[in-house]
Design an enzyme around this catalytic site. Sequence first.
Site, PDB file in Angstrom:
ATOM      1  N   SER A   1       0.833  -1.205   0.000  1.00 15.42           N
ATOM      2  CA  SER A   1       0.000   0.000   0.000  1.00 15.42           C
ATOM      3  C   SER A   1       0.864   1.249   0.000  1.00 15.42           C
ATOM      4  O   SER A   1       1.923   1.287   0.642  1.00 15.42           O
ATOM      5  CB  SER A   1      -0.886   0.007   1.244  1.00 15.42           C
ATOM      6  OG  SER A   1      -1.574   1.236   1.326  1.00 15.42           O
TER       7      SER A   1
ATOM      8  N   TYR B   1      -1.556  -0.765  10.202  1.00 17.75           N
ATOM      9  CA  TYR B   1      -1.659  -1.191   8.794  1.00 17.75           C
ATOM     10  C   TYR B   1      -0.469  -0.665   7.992  1.00 17.75           C
ATOM     11  O   TYR B   1       0.197  -1.414   7.265  1.00 17.75           O
ATOM     12  CB  TYR B   1      -2.977  -0.681   8.202  1.00 17.75           C
ATOM     13  CG  TYR B   1      -3.141  -0.898   6.718  1.00 17.75           C
ATOM     14  CD1 TYR B   1      -3.390  -2.165   6.210  1.00 17.75           C
ATOM     15  CD2 TYR B   1      -3.053   0.164   5.813  1.00 17.75           C
ATOM     16  CE1 TYR B   1      -3.548  -2.375   4.835  1.00 17.75           C
ATOM     17  CE2 TYR B   1      -3.214  -0.043   4.450  1.00 17.75           C
ATOM     18  CZ  TYR B   1      -3.461  -1.314   3.962  1.00 17.75           C
ATOM     19  OH  TYR B   1      -3.614  -1.512   2.609  1.00 17.75           O
TER      20      TYR B   1
ATOM     21  N   LYS C   1       2.664  -2.749   6.235  1.00 21.43           N
ATOM     22  CA  LYS C   1       2.963  -2.705   4.794  1.00 21.43           C
ATOM     23  C   LYS C   1       4.394  -2.189   4.554  1.00 21.43           C
ATOM     24  O   LYS C   1       5.052  -2.629   3.602  1.00 21.43           O
ATOM     25  CB  LYS C   1       1.935  -1.830   4.064  1.00 21.43           C
ATOM     26  CG  LYS C   1       0.514  -2.413   4.052  1.00 21.43           C
ATOM     27  CD  LYS C   1       0.394  -3.712   3.266  1.00 21.43           C
ATOM     28  CE  LYS C   1      -1.064  -4.079   3.001  1.00 21.43           C
ATOM     29  NZ  LYS C   1      -1.220  -5.382   2.331  1.00 21.43           N
TER      30      LYS C   1
HETATM   31  N1  LIG Z   1      -8.824  -1.467  -1.105  1.00 21.37           N
HETATM   32  C1  LIG Z   1      -7.866  -0.541  -1.146  1.00 21.37           C
HETATM   33  O1  LIG Z   1      -8.105   0.668  -1.339  1.00 21.37           O
HETATM   34  C2  LIG Z   1      -6.433  -0.936  -0.942  1.00 21.37           C
HETATM   35  C3  LIG Z   1      -5.458   0.070  -0.983  1.00 21.37           C
HETATM   36  C4  LIG Z   1      -4.119  -0.290  -0.828  1.00 21.37           C
HETATM   37  C5  LIG Z   1      -3.784  -1.612  -0.622  1.00 21.37           C
HETATM   38  N2  LIG Z   1      -4.757  -2.572  -0.571  1.00 21.37           N
HETATM   39  C6  LIG Z   1      -4.344  -3.974  -0.357  1.00 21.37           C
HETATM   40  O2  LIG Z   1      -4.913  -4.798  -1.366  1.00 21.37           O
HETATM   41  C7  LIG Z   1      -5.175  -6.102  -0.838  1.00 21.37           C
HETATM   42  C8  LIG Z   1      -6.641  -6.451  -1.086  1.00 21.37           C
HETATM   43  O3  LIG Z   1      -7.453  -5.491  -0.455  1.00 21.37           O
HETATM   44  P1  LIG Z   1      -9.058  -5.613  -0.440  1.00 21.37           P
HETATM   45  O4  LIG Z   1      -9.553  -4.254  -0.091  1.00 21.37           O
HETATM   46  O5  LIG Z   1      -9.529  -6.278  -1.656  1.00 21.37           O
HETATM   47  O6  LIG Z   1      -9.405  -6.710   0.658  1.00 21.37           O
HETATM   48  P2  LIG Z   1      -9.366  -6.930   2.240  1.00 21.37           P
HETATM   49  O7  LIG Z   1     -10.694  -6.663   2.770  1.00 21.37           O
HETATM   50  O8  LIG Z   1      -8.220  -6.157   2.814  1.00 21.37           O
HETATM   51  O9  LIG Z   1      -9.134  -8.520   2.395  1.00 21.37           O
HETATM   52  C9  LIG Z   1      -8.399  -9.273   1.510  1.00 21.37           C
HETATM   53  C10 LIG Z   1      -8.488 -10.746   1.850  1.00 21.37           C
HETATM   54  O10 LIG Z   1      -7.712 -11.049   3.013  1.00 21.37           O
HETATM   55  C11 LIG Z   1      -8.190 -12.254   3.586  1.00 21.37           C
HETATM   56  N3  LIG Z   1      -8.321 -12.048   5.047  1.00 21.37           N
HETATM   57  C12 LIG Z   1      -9.153 -11.194   5.685  1.00 21.37           C
HETATM   58  N4  LIG Z   1      -9.030 -11.315   7.009  1.00 21.37           N
HETATM   59  C13 LIG Z   1      -8.085 -12.250   7.220  1.00 21.37           C
HETATM   60  C14 LIG Z   1      -7.524 -12.798   8.399  1.00 21.37           C
HETATM   61  N5  LIG Z   1      -7.915 -12.417   9.634  1.00 21.37           N
HETATM   62  N6  LIG Z   1      -6.583 -13.734   8.272  1.00 21.37           N
HETATM   63  C15 LIG Z   1      -6.174 -14.124   7.029  1.00 21.37           C
HETATM   64  N7  LIG Z   1      -6.680 -13.629   5.893  1.00 21.37           N
HETATM   65  C16 LIG Z   1      -7.627 -12.709   5.982  1.00 21.37           C
HETATM   66  C17 LIG Z   1      -9.566 -12.540   2.989  1.00 21.37           C
HETATM   67  O11 LIG Z   1      -9.422 -13.596   2.063  1.00 21.37           O
HETATM   68  P3  LIG Z   1      -9.849 -15.111   2.307  1.00 21.37           P
HETATM   69  O12 LIG Z   1     -11.093 -15.086   3.103  1.00 21.37           O
HETATM   70  O13 LIG Z   1     -10.003 -15.587   0.899  1.00 21.37           O
HETATM   71  O14 LIG Z   1      -8.713 -15.770   2.970  1.00 21.37           O
HETATM   72  C18 LIG Z   1      -9.879 -11.281   2.207  1.00 21.37           C
HETATM   73  O15 LIG Z   1     -10.612 -11.549   1.055  1.00 21.37           O
HETATM   74  C19 LIG Z   1      -4.811  -6.034   0.647  1.00 21.37           C
HETATM   75  O16 LIG Z   1      -3.510  -6.522   0.840  1.00 21.37           O
HETATM   76  C20 LIG Z   1      -4.870  -4.544   0.956  1.00 21.37           C
HETATM   77  O17 LIG Z   1      -4.045  -4.152   2.027  1.00 21.37           O
HETATM   78  C21 LIG Z   1      -6.076  -2.274  -0.724  1.00 21.37           C
END
Ligand SMILES: NC(=O)c1ccc[n+]([C@@H]2O[C@H](COP(=O)([O-])OP(=O)(O)OC[C@H]3O[C@@H](n4cnc5c(N)ncnc54)[C@H](OP(=O)(O)O)[C@@H]3O)[C@@H](O)[C@H]2O)c1
Length: 267
Positions: free
Chosen positions: A147, A166, A170
Amino acid sequence: MSSYAITGASKGIGREFVRQLAANTANTVLAIVRDPESPDISEFAFKYSNVHLIKGDATDPKSLLEAASAAAAITGGTLDVLIHNSNAIDLASTPLNPSQLPFDAEGLRVIFDKPFSTAIYGGIWTTNAFLPLIEKGAQKKIVHISSAMAESQLIKKSGVSYAVPYSVAKAGMNVQVAKYAVELAPKGIKVLALSPGWVDTWEGEKPPEVLQAHEAMLKQFQAVQPDLKGQISSEESVRKCLQVIERLDAETSGLLLSQHGNATRWL
Ligand SMILES: NC(=O)c1ccc[n+]([C@@H]2O[C@H](COP(=O)([O-])OP(=O)(O)OC[C@H]3O[C@@H](n4cnc5c(N)ncnc54)[C@H](OP(=O)(O)O)[C@@H]3O)[C@@H](O)[C@H]2O)c1
């Protein structure tokens, strides 16, 4: 034909990686999820004959070894690209600035635990479990979804002082990626930390407090990028991320790049 494994594939960006990669029927897509029985992901995966659901939790090393072994049985022991995407945070403490964090050992550990377990420990366990497959793959690429919230210039310019655990997790992920890149370069393996942008992955209607928080964040991010209109879709984010992964080579290995493929524009 290429093979891809994605952790945290049940929703959001992870599931969109699966969807876009599965659209090419020559790809083999391994969707690593904590609960393959969940109707959300099982019904989704059912639509694609080249998607294989594999049980695996990025915070549980034993389950990752089992996931890697299940993946090897499908691909014949190889993997081209590993995308470590799993993430978890303690939502309640996210608005806190560093000086407001709990002044006791247990309280502080608790709020750092989820992001550290998924990004830091999970990044190591996922990478090490799948490394023997990557070594035998043709592309030899490992990507950790990071991120821009861990990028010091963006923090300073936007004034985002909250989301400390967070962002720290990262930042640690980015350093781990650089270390892996150096270690694995002689084997031809490239490792990248990739920021997907500010992405709308909220499921359902956003409650007023979330809309309010996003409005405030938008203003902060506009201090960095005045033409920013808001969050981008998972479709746009993943389409751009896949282009960056396609271009990943020995020169960019070890870096944190944005979905634009550079280290200057993060949003
Ligand atoms: N959305 C944004 O704006 C943004 C911005 C910058 C970076 N990111 C990064 O992009 C990635 C995806 O983000 P997202 O917004 O799509 O999803 P997210 O809500 O952060 O979750 C991603 C996945 O992580 C797994 N997860 C959740 N809780 C968990 C736990 N307690 N233990 C293990 N696994 C767990 C789940 O997959 P399963 O249930 O399939 O295991 C979930 O589908 C992340 O790494 C996030 O930090 C997102």
